[in-house]
Design a protein around this motif. Structure first.
Motif, PDB file in Angstrom:
ATOM      1  N   TYR A  26       0.832  -1.201   0.000  1.00 39.66           N
ATOM      2  CA  TYR A  26       0.000   0.000   0.000  1.00 39.66           C
ATOM      3  C   TYR A  26       0.873   1.259   0.000  1.00 39.66           C
ATOM      4  O   TYR A  26       0.648   2.178  -0.789  1.00 39.66           O
ATOM      5  CB  TYR A  26      -0.940   0.007   1.210  1.00 39.66           C
ATOM      6  CG  TYR A  26      -1.824   1.226   1.253  1.00 39.66           C
ATOM      7  CD1 TYR A  26      -3.090   1.192   0.689  1.00 39.66           C
ATOM      8  CD2 TYR A  26      -1.384   2.412   1.830  1.00 39.66           C
ATOM      9  CE1 TYR A  26      -3.896   2.311   0.710  1.00 39.66           C
ATOM     10  CE2 TYR A  26      -2.189   3.530   1.846  1.00 39.66           C
ATOM     11  CZ  TYR A  26      -3.444   3.487   1.283  1.00 39.66           C
ATOM     12  OH  TYR A  26      -4.232   4.600   1.294  1.00 39.66           O
ATOM     13  N   THR A 112      -5.060   3.367  -7.356  1.00 39.85           N
ATOM     14  CA  THR A 112      -5.981   3.764  -6.295  1.00 39.85           C
ATOM     15  C   THR A 112      -6.955   2.634  -5.971  1.00 39.85           C
ATOM     16  O   THR A 112      -7.231   2.368  -4.797  1.00 39.85           O
ATOM     17  CB  THR A 112      -6.743   5.045  -6.700  1.00 39.85           C
ATOM     18  OG1 THR A 112      -5.781   6.090  -6.960  1.00 39.85           O
ATOM     19  CG2 THR A 112      -7.686   5.508  -5.607  1.00 39.85           C
ATOM     20  N   ARG A 116      -7.283   0.660  -2.400  1.00 40.78           N
ATOM     21  CA  ARG A 116      -8.559   0.458  -1.683  1.00 40.78           C
ATOM     22  C   ARG A 116      -8.720  -1.009  -1.291  1.00 40.78           C
ATOM     23  O   ARG A 116      -9.130  -1.340  -0.191  1.00 40.78           O
ATOM     24  CB  ARG A 116      -9.739   0.914  -2.526  1.00 40.78           C
ATOM     25  CG  ARG A 116     -10.075   2.367  -2.366  1.00 40.78           C
ATOM     26  CD  ARG A 116     -11.443   2.683  -2.954  1.00 40.78           C
ATOM     27  NE  ARG A 116     -11.485   2.439  -4.387  1.00 40.78           N
ATOM     28  CZ  ARG A 116     -11.288   3.356  -5.324  1.00 40.78           C
ATOM     29  NH1 ARG A 116     -11.061   4.602  -4.967  1.00 40.78           N
ATOM     30  NH2 ARG A 116     -11.322   3.051  -6.593  1.00 40.78           N
ATOM     31  N   ARG A 119      -6.437  -1.881   1.589  1.00 46.52           N
ATOM     32  CA  ARG A 119      -6.918  -1.305   2.854  1.00 46.52           C
ATOM     33  C   ARG A 119      -8.135  -2.040   3.381  1.00 46.52           C
ATOM     34  O   ARG A 119      -8.314  -2.196   4.584  1.00 46.52           O
ATOM     35  CB  ARG A 119      -7.276   0.178   2.678  1.00 46.52           C
ATOM     36  CG  ARG A 119      -6.120   1.086   2.835  1.00 46.52           C
ATOM     37  CD  ARG A 119      -5.613   1.079   4.269  1.00 46.52           C
ATOM     38  NE  ARG A 119      -4.561   2.035   4.396  1.00 46.52           N
ATOM     39  CZ  ARG A 119      -3.344   1.772   4.851  1.00 46.52           C
ATOM     40  NH1 ARG A 119      -3.030   0.587   5.261  1.00 46.52           N
ATOM     41  NH2 ARG A 119      -2.442   2.706   4.930  1.00 46.52           N
ATOM     42  N   SER A 120      -8.982  -2.515   2.461  1.00 48.16           N
ATOM     43  CA  SER A 120     -10.214  -3.170   2.907  1.00 48.16           C
ATOM     44  C   SER A 120      -9.962  -4.615   3.334  1.00 48.16           C
ATOM     45  O   SER A 120     -10.841  -5.237   3.923  1.00 48.16           O
ATOM     46  CB  SER A 120     -11.248  -3.154   1.780  1.00 48.16           C
ATOM     47  OG  SER A 120     -10.885  -4.057   0.764  1.00 48.16           O
TER      48      SER A 120
END
Length: 123
Positions: A26, A112, A116, A119-120
């Protein structure tokens, strides 16, 4: 240094978050994506920086595909195929950006979306 300060400094390292491969991916994606956005925002004056950022992005995606191809990679096959497709698109589109024939925006959008997902916790 008094005992309280020594205790605080001894436990400070334990409070540091554990870095995972997902977090590292990330952070690298975020840095490269930010560099592409900033360089693109400078217009022709930022082309040299854009070349460096897009090249680094391409290298990162090459590393991703190398990891995806390993026998020990536990991602589902369908997800691997999607990521291989994105990597191929990224490589081809990067060439167009470097030739000044395309916008960097699709590369930013792909990164991006991947960030996401990281992160999820999606895998």
């Amino acid at each position: 240094m008094n005992a309280l300060l020594k205790a605080k400094s001894a436990y400070a390292a334990a409070k540091a978050p554990t870095r995972t491969a997902r977090n590292t991916e990330y952070e690298i994606l975020a840095r490269i994506t930010h560099r592409m956005i900033v360089a693109n925002g400078k217009g022709s004056d930022g082309f040299k920086d854009l070349v460096a950022a897009v090249s680094d992005n391409r290298k990162l995606w090459t590393l991703f595909t190398s990891d995806l191809a390993k026998d020990g990679n536990k991602l589902p096959d369908e997800l691997k195929q999607r990521l291989f497709h994105l990597a191929r698109f990224t490589r081809e589109h990067s060439s167009k950006v470097l030739a000044r024939k395309a916008s960097v925006q699709p590369l930013v959008e792909i990164n991006t979306a991947i960030m996401r997902g990281l992160r999820s916790g999606a895998s």
